[in-house]
Structures are given as C-alpha cells and as structure tokens.
Design a protein around this motif. Structure first.
Motif, PDB file in Angstrom:
ATOM      1  N   GLN A   1       9.992  -3.431  -8.581  1.00  0.00           N
ATOM      2  CA  GLN A   1       8.735  -2.786  -8.975  1.00  0.00           C
ATOM      3  C   GLN A   1       7.773  -2.802  -7.792  1.00  0.00           C
ATOM      4  OE1 GLN A   1       6.725  -4.872 -12.116  1.00  0.00           O
ATOM      5  NE2 GLN A   1       4.913  -3.554 -12.080  1.00  0.00           N
ATOM      6  N   VAL A   2       6.934  -1.767  -7.682  1.00  0.00           N
ATOM      7  CA  VAL A   2       5.929  -1.699  -6.620  1.00  0.00           C
ATOM      8  C   VAL A   2       4.549  -1.600  -7.247  1.00  0.00           C
ATOM      9  CG1 VAL A   2       5.021  -0.350  -4.681  1.00  0.00           C
ATOM     10  CG2 VAL A   2       7.489  -0.670  -4.926  1.00  0.00           C
ATOM     11  N   VAL A   3       3.636  -2.446  -6.765  1.00  0.00           N
ATOM     12  CA  VAL A   3       2.254  -2.451  -7.238  1.00  0.00           C
ATOM     13  C   VAL A   3       1.335  -2.270  -6.040  1.00  0.00           C
ATOM     14  CG1 VAL A   3       0.434  -3.833  -8.325  1.00  0.00           C
ATOM     15  CG2 VAL A   3       2.777  -3.934  -9.213  1.00  0.00           C
ATOM     16  N   ASN A   4       0.422  -1.306  -6.123  1.00  0.00           N
ATOM     17  CA  ASN A   4      -0.563  -1.087  -5.068  1.00  0.00           C
ATOM     18  C   ASN A   4      -1.851  -1.848  -5.371  1.00  0.00           C
ATOM     19  OD1 ASN A   4       0.463   2.360  -4.835  1.00  0.00           O
ATOM     20  ND2 ASN A   4       1.135   0.654  -3.590  1.00  0.00           N
ATOM     21  N   VAL A   5      -2.578  -2.190  -4.326  1.00  0.00           N
ATOM     22  CA  VAL A   5      -3.858  -2.881  -4.453  1.00  0.00           C
ATOM     23  C   VAL A   5      -4.981  -1.931  -4.061  1.00  0.00           C
ATOM     24  CG1 VAL A   5      -5.247  -4.847  -3.684  1.00  0.00           C
ATOM     25  CG2 VAL A   5      -2.757  -5.066  -3.850  1.00  0.00           C
ATOM     26  N   ASP A   6      -6.007  -1.857  -4.879  1.00  0.00           N
ATOM     27  CA  ASP A   6      -7.205  -1.094  -4.522  1.00  0.00           C
ATOM     28  C   ASP A   6      -8.021  -1.919  -3.534  1.00  0.00           C
ATOM     29  OD1 ASP A   6      -6.633   1.083  -6.163  1.00  0.00           O
ATOM     30  OD2 ASP A   6      -7.578   0.151  -7.909  1.00  0.00           O
ATOM     31  N   LEU A   7      -8.140  -1.438  -2.311  1.00  0.00           N
ATOM     32  CA  LEU A   7      -8.807  -2.209  -1.266  1.00  0.00           C
ATOM     33  C   LEU A   7     -10.309  -1.963  -1.254  1.00  0.00           C
ATOM     34  CD1 LEU A   7      -6.303  -1.789   1.713  1.00  0.00           C
ATOM     35  CD2 LEU A   7      -6.387  -3.572  -0.038  1.00  0.00           C
TER      36      LEU A   7
ATOM     37  N   ARG B   1      -2.974   5.862  11.676  1.00  0.00           N
ATOM     38  CA  ARG B   1      -3.677   6.565  10.614  1.00  0.00           C
ATOM     39  C   ARG B   1      -2.977   6.291   9.285  1.00  0.00           C
ATOM     40  NH1 ARG B   1      -4.272   9.969  15.057  1.00  0.00           N
ATOM     41  NH2 ARG B   1      -2.187  10.815  14.818  1.00  0.00           N
ATOM     42  N   TYR B   2      -3.759   6.017   8.256  1.00  0.00           N
ATOM     43  CA  TYR B   2      -3.252   5.752   6.915  1.00  0.00           C
ATOM     44  C   TYR B   2      -3.994   6.651   5.940  1.00  0.00           C
ATOM     45  CZ  TYR B   2      -1.056   1.451   8.653  1.00  0.00           C
ATOM     46  OH  TYR B   2      -0.292   0.545   9.346  1.00  0.00           O
ATOM     47  N   ALA B   3      -3.267   7.547   5.280  1.00  0.00           N
ATOM     48  CA  ALA B   3      -3.904   8.473   4.351  1.00  0.00           C
ATOM     49  C   ALA B   3      -4.633   7.720   3.253  1.00  0.00           C
ATOM     50  CB  ALA B   3      -2.858   9.411   3.738  1.00  0.00           C
ATOM     51  N   GLY B   4      -5.906   8.052   3.059  1.00  0.00           N
ATOM     52  CA  GLY B   4      -6.681   7.460   1.988  1.00  0.00           C
ATOM     53  C   GLY B   4      -7.233   6.083   2.276  1.00  0.00           C
TER      54      GLY B   4
ATOM     55  N   GLN C   1       0.814  -1.213   0.000  1.00  0.00           N
ATOM     56  CA  GLN C   1       0.000   0.000   0.000  1.00  0.00           C
ATOM     57  C   GLN C   1       0.853   1.271   0.000  1.00  0.00           C
ATOM     58  OE1 GLN C   1      -3.379   0.420  -0.228  1.00  0.00           O
ATOM     59  NE2 GLN C   1      -3.382  -1.773  -0.702  1.00  0.00           N
ATOM     60  N   GLU C   2       2.147   1.142  -0.276  1.00  0.00           N
ATOM     61  CA  GLU C   2       3.034   2.307  -0.243  1.00  0.00           C
ATOM     62  C   GLU C   2       2.719   3.264  -1.389  1.00  0.00           C
ATOM     63  OE1 GLU C   2       5.121   5.143   0.574  1.00  0.00           O
ATOM     64  OE2 GLU C   2       5.448   3.455   1.968  1.00  0.00           O
ATOM     65  N   PRO C   3       2.316   4.532  -1.087  1.00  0.00           N
ATOM     66  CA  PRO C   3       1.974   5.477  -2.151  1.00  0.00           C
ATOM     67  C   PRO C   3       3.176   6.171  -2.773  1.00  0.00           C
ATOM     68  CG  PRO C   3       1.590   6.493  -0.017  1.00  0.00           C
ATOM     69  CD  PRO C   3       2.037   5.081   0.249  1.00  0.00           C
ATOM     70  N   ALA C   4       4.334   6.133  -2.110  1.00  0.00           N
ATOM     71  CA  ALA C   4       5.508   6.865  -2.605  1.00  0.00           C
ATOM     72  C   ALA C   4       6.753   5.989  -2.516  1.00  0.00           C
ATOM     73  CB  ALA C   4       5.701   8.156  -1.816  1.00  0.00           C
TER      74      ALA C   4
ATOM     75  N   LYS D   1     -13.233  -9.728   5.306  1.00  0.00           N
ATOM     76  CA  LYS D   1     -12.003 -10.514   5.175  1.00  0.00           C
ATOM     77  C   LYS D   1     -11.902 -11.144   3.788  1.00  0.00           C
ATOM     78  CE  LYS D   1     -12.876 -12.637   9.127  1.00  0.00           C
ATOM     79  NZ  LYS D   1     -12.835 -13.476  10.356  1.00  0.00           N
ATOM     80  N   SER D   2     -13.007 -11.707   3.321  1.00  0.00           N
ATOM     81  CA  SER D   2     -13.008 -12.334   1.994  1.00  0.00           C
ATOM     82  C   SER D   2     -12.718 -11.326   0.897  1.00  0.00           C
ATOM     83  CB  SER D   2     -14.353 -13.014   1.739  1.00  0.00           C
ATOM     84  OG  SER D   2     -14.542 -14.099   2.617  1.00  0.00           O
ATOM     85  N   ALA D   3     -13.319 -10.143   0.997  1.00  0.00           N
ATOM     86  CA  ALA D   3     -13.113  -9.124  -0.029  1.00  0.00           C
ATOM     87  C   ALA D   3     -11.659  -8.664  -0.056  1.00  0.00           C
ATOM     88  CB  ALA D   3     -14.052  -7.940   0.222  1.00  0.00           C
ATOM     89  N   TYR D   4     -11.060  -8.496   1.122  1.00  0.00           N
ATOM     90  CA  TYR D   4      -9.666  -8.063   1.200  1.00  0.00           C
ATOM     91  C   TYR D   4      -8.737  -9.117   0.586  1.00  0.00           C
ATOM     92  CZ  TYR D   4      -5.161  -6.733   3.189  1.00  0.00           C
ATOM     93  OH  TYR D   4      -3.831  -6.391   3.344  1.00  0.00           O
ATOM     94  N   VAL D   5      -8.930 -10.373   0.979  1.00  0.00           N
ATOM     95  CA  VAL D   5      -8.087 -11.457   0.453  1.00  0.00           C
ATOM     96  C   VAL D   5      -8.251 -11.571  -1.057  1.00  0.00           C
ATOM     97  CG1 VAL D   5      -7.733 -13.952   0.429  1.00  0.00           C
ATOM     98  CG2 VAL D   5      -8.016 -12.749   2.608  1.00  0.00           C
ATOM     99  N   ASP D   6      -9.495 -11.529  -1.538  1.00  0.00           N
ATOM    100  CA  ASP D   6      -9.742 -11.680  -2.972  1.00  0.00           C
ATOM    101  C   ASP D   6      -9.068 -10.574  -3.774  1.00  0.00           C
ATOM    102  OD1 ASP D   6     -11.222 -13.912  -2.439  1.00  0.00           O
ATOM    103  OD2 ASP D   6     -13.173 -12.946  -2.660  1.00  0.00           O
ATOM    104  N   ALA D   7      -9.135  -9.338  -3.292  1.00  0.00           N
ATOM    105  CA  ALA D   7      -8.541  -8.208  -4.024  1.00  0.00           C
ATOM    106  C   ALA D   7      -7.028  -8.352  -4.113  1.00  0.00           C
ATOM    107  CB  ALA D   7      -8.916  -6.892  -3.351  1.00  0.00           C
ATOM    108  N   ASN D   8      -6.397  -8.735  -3.012  1.00  0.00           N
ATOM    109  CA  ASN D   8      -4.945  -8.873  -3.015  1.00  0.00           C
ATOM    110  C   ASN D   8      -4.497 -10.075  -3.830  1.00  0.00           C
ATOM    111  OD1 ASN D   8      -3.367  -6.915  -1.018  1.00  0.00           O
ATOM    112  ND2 ASN D   8      -5.401  -7.279  -0.152  1.00  0.00           N
TER     113      ASN D   8
END
Length: 413
Positions: free
Chosen positions: A52-58, A70-73, A39-42, A87-94
């Motif tokens: 390479q860094v890839v972010n996941v849309d949670l 606190r986590y921005a965004g 989830q690193e934005p920078a 939990k299922s939605a988080y695991v599935d997205a990642n």
C-alpha cells in the motif's frame, strides 16, 4: 510482519527511490504487510508487490532535498535552508501519518535526516537507512544538522549503511554511532539478466512504445518523447557505451563526454538533471540523450552496452547502476573511489587476473578512462563472454535484492 516503510520522496528515477520500491516489492512478495509512506503520486506504475502507498500532505508543500530537482505540486528546498519551524512542521506531518498506521512490527525510515527525526517522532521502535546523499550534500560541515543526526540515530534500533565507505562517512559527519550494520543495496537478478542482443533491442523499442506522451519533453522525469523511433540509433552491433544517472557535474558526466571524444563508439546518456543542456552541447557526435528510463527499459538497454561507465567524481554510497549493468552482462567501468571502489573489488574477485584492471579507472582521469574504454571495446568475443559471465556471477553471489531484504529484517541484539 507489518512494516511501515517511510521514504519522503518519489519511487522512481534516483537511487534511494529505487531502493525503497525494491524493498517494498521484496518484503511484500515475501508475505509481509507493507505500507510505503512517500510523495509518489502514481504508485500504480511500479511493481510494489501489493504494498500500500500513502502520501503525506506537506505543510506549505515544502519538501527538503539534498540536490535540487523539480517536483510537481511541491516546493523543493535544500534541507540546510529549512527554518527550525519548517523542519518541525515537516517532521510532525510525516510522523502523524505514520502514527495513524500503527501498530507495526517495524518502522523503517530512509535517510538520517529527515528519516531519523520522523522515526523518533512516531514513538515506535524504528530503523534508519543512511543513503549518503543527505550526509554529503546537506549535513557535512553544518554542526546543527550533524548534531541532530547524532541525536536521532542514538535512539534507532539499528542504522544501516550500504558500504564500508558510508560507514566511515557517517561517523565522520555525526560521530560514533552504535548499532550500525553494513548491508549493500541489491539488484533484481531476474529482471537484469543476460539477453541476446536482437531480443533486447526489440524489447527496448517495445518498452519505449509504451511510454506515456511527453510533448516537447516538458516533464523531465519522463522518457523523451519519440524514444521508440530515436532508439533505432542502437540498431546493429556497433560498439556502444552507456551512462545512467543524474545529469549533474558531481556524477562526472563531463569526464565521460570528454573521454568519448577519443573513443570510436556510440554513447547513450540516460537521465535527467539541470546540466542536460550543457552536456548535450559538449557531447561528441553519435551521442543519444534519452531522458530518464525505468528498470523496464534498462533491463533491455544494458545488454546492448559493451561498457557501462559510472564516472562519478563525488563520493557514492554504492554503485547500483554498476551492479545492474554487471547483472545484465554489460561490464561496468567505475571511478575508483568510495562505494564504487567496493563494487569494483567485488567484480575483480570474479574477473580473470588479466582482465581485473578493467573494472575501474582513476577518478576524473580522462586519459585512463579512454585507455580502458578502448581496451574493453577491443576485447575478443571469447574474452567478452568470460567478462560478462564473471560480472553477473559477482552480482548473483553478492547483491541480489531478495538476500538484502532478508538481512534488513534480521533481529539485532
């Protein structure tokens, strides 16, 4: 090798974040093709060796956490408070993000939960690193999460722990686990090294001048605004004690602050967390709070510290700060328990017999901490040099990152 390194959080600030980016750097520098999913934005602010860094849309922006920050965004929520659907939605997205990046020679996932379920859901062979925070803060005493952890680790090719203590905690929380391997975290021994005091002080001020603006310290994950001027506090050779870590009671900050009331030395407190204001209110005079600092700062700050104290009262997987301090010539003084006791044991093997008692103090014991701080600060120049060299030798021989990264890639039968 092509390596997918899954880490559900950021790449700076706390232990597993630093661990993940160090692995990415070491593996990349060794010639491997590394992709970090997090989830690193920078990510450009860190040396990742070309990974390479890839972010996941949670889904719902929900981030499962073990300690509330606190986590921005994003919307942090304790893992134990997630519904089954969340939990299922988080695991599935990642897992979906990882599957898009396959094939790979290795999927390496951090944290039993949620790394184990994410690795399982990819359908690819995977390994898991248990950091301990998930076990102690979220899983212990919650049968549903304990069973889930056992189920996903049963399908892992290997599970790594950073210390014998975490091996015991893992089995205590989830039951017996097959294919567990003990590999301690590492230290960048080229970055954390012995430096002359004047050189380190000048370099620290220069690093602080390069910090991004942080008006009114609105972003707690950035160094305090104006640190370049405030760090003039460290000019001269007055006895100096340093703490680096989360500003929460579990880390024992209050123990150190009370002990310092009876010690003639200045104190630097590095870190962020919900208890900062309370700790500032109880801190003795000659205490400087800096906000969080990165390795580029700490590599210069630690050589200025006569002692680095790790006073945690809660079990620790290892003692990364203590090992980094030792590599930089700042003798660590750690609470004697859990993974910290293992760091102390490594130091004691290298220390002269008459100084071995100065590696650790009894957890939570303010008087013992005070006594040993005073003794460390009163060492002769000769004894201090011996202790510094012995501390660094312990790190170089046991905890270098290059060796750790290689061990994590070893085949397991």
């Amino acid at each position: 090798m092509r390596i997918l390194l899954w880490h559900g959080y950021l790449l700076g600030g706390t232990g597993s974040n630093v661990y993940s980016r160090a692995l990415a750097r070491e593996w990349s520098n060794a010639g491997h093709d590394v992709v970090v999913v997090c989830q690193e934005p920078a990510p450009e602010q860190y040396d990742l060796g070309g990974a390479q860094v890839v972010n996941v849309d949670l889904p719902g922006r929900l981030l499962p956490v073990f300690v509330m920050d606190r986590y921005a965004g994003l919307e942090p929520k304790f893992l134990q408070d997630f519904t089954d659907a969340e939990k299922s939605a988080y695991v599935d997205a990642n897992a979906a993000t990882l599957r898009e990046l396959l094939p790979a020679d290795l999927v390496f996932a951090n944290h039993v939960l949620m790394g184990g379920p994410v690795g399982t859901a990819t359908g690819a062979p995977f390994r898991v690193k248990a950091h301990g925070s998930e076990l102690e803060y979220s899983m212990r005493g919650r049968p549903e999460l304990e069973r889930w952890g056992a189920e996903v680790l049963a399908g892992a090719d290997a599970t790594y722990v950073g210390s014998a203590h975490i091996r015991e905690v893992l089995e205590d929380v989830v039951g017996h686990v097959e294919r567990v391997h003990e590999v301690p975290p590492g230290v960048d021994i080229d970055q954390f090294t012995l430096r002359p005091r004047d050189e380190a002080f000048a370099a620290l001020i220069e690093e602080a001048r390069n910090d991004p603006p942080n008006p009114r310290n609105a972003n707690e994950r950035l160094p305090d605004d104006g640190n370049a001027a405030r760090l003039a506090f460290l000019a001269g050779d007055e006895p100096t004690v340093v703490y680096v870590g989360k500003l929460i009671e579990q880390k024992g900050v209050q123990v150190l602050l009370e002990a310092m009331g009876g010690v003639d030395a200045r104190l630097v407190v590095v870190g962020f967390g919900p208890r900062r204001s309370a700790f500032e209110a109880m801190a003795p005079q000659r205490t400087l709070f800096t906000g969080p600092l990165e390795h580029r700062h700490l590599a210069q700050l630690l050589p200025l510290a006569d002692v680095t104290v790790v006073p945690s009262i809660f079990p620790e997987a290892f003692g990364m700060v203590a090992a980094e301090a030792a590599a930089a010539g700042s003798p660590p003084l750690v609470a004697r328990h859990s993974g910290l006791a293992e760091v102390a044991a490594g130091l004691e093997e290298e220390y002269p017999r008459q100084l071995r008692h100065l590696a650790a103090f009894e957890s939570g014991d303010i008087e013992d901490l005070q006594t040993k701080l005073r003794e460390l600060l009163a060492l002769s120049r000769e004894d201090r040099t011996v202790l510094q060299q012995a501390a660094r030798r312990a790190v170089v021989e046991r905890w270098s990152w290059a060796g750790v990264a290689r061990r994590l890639l070893q085949p397991h039968g």
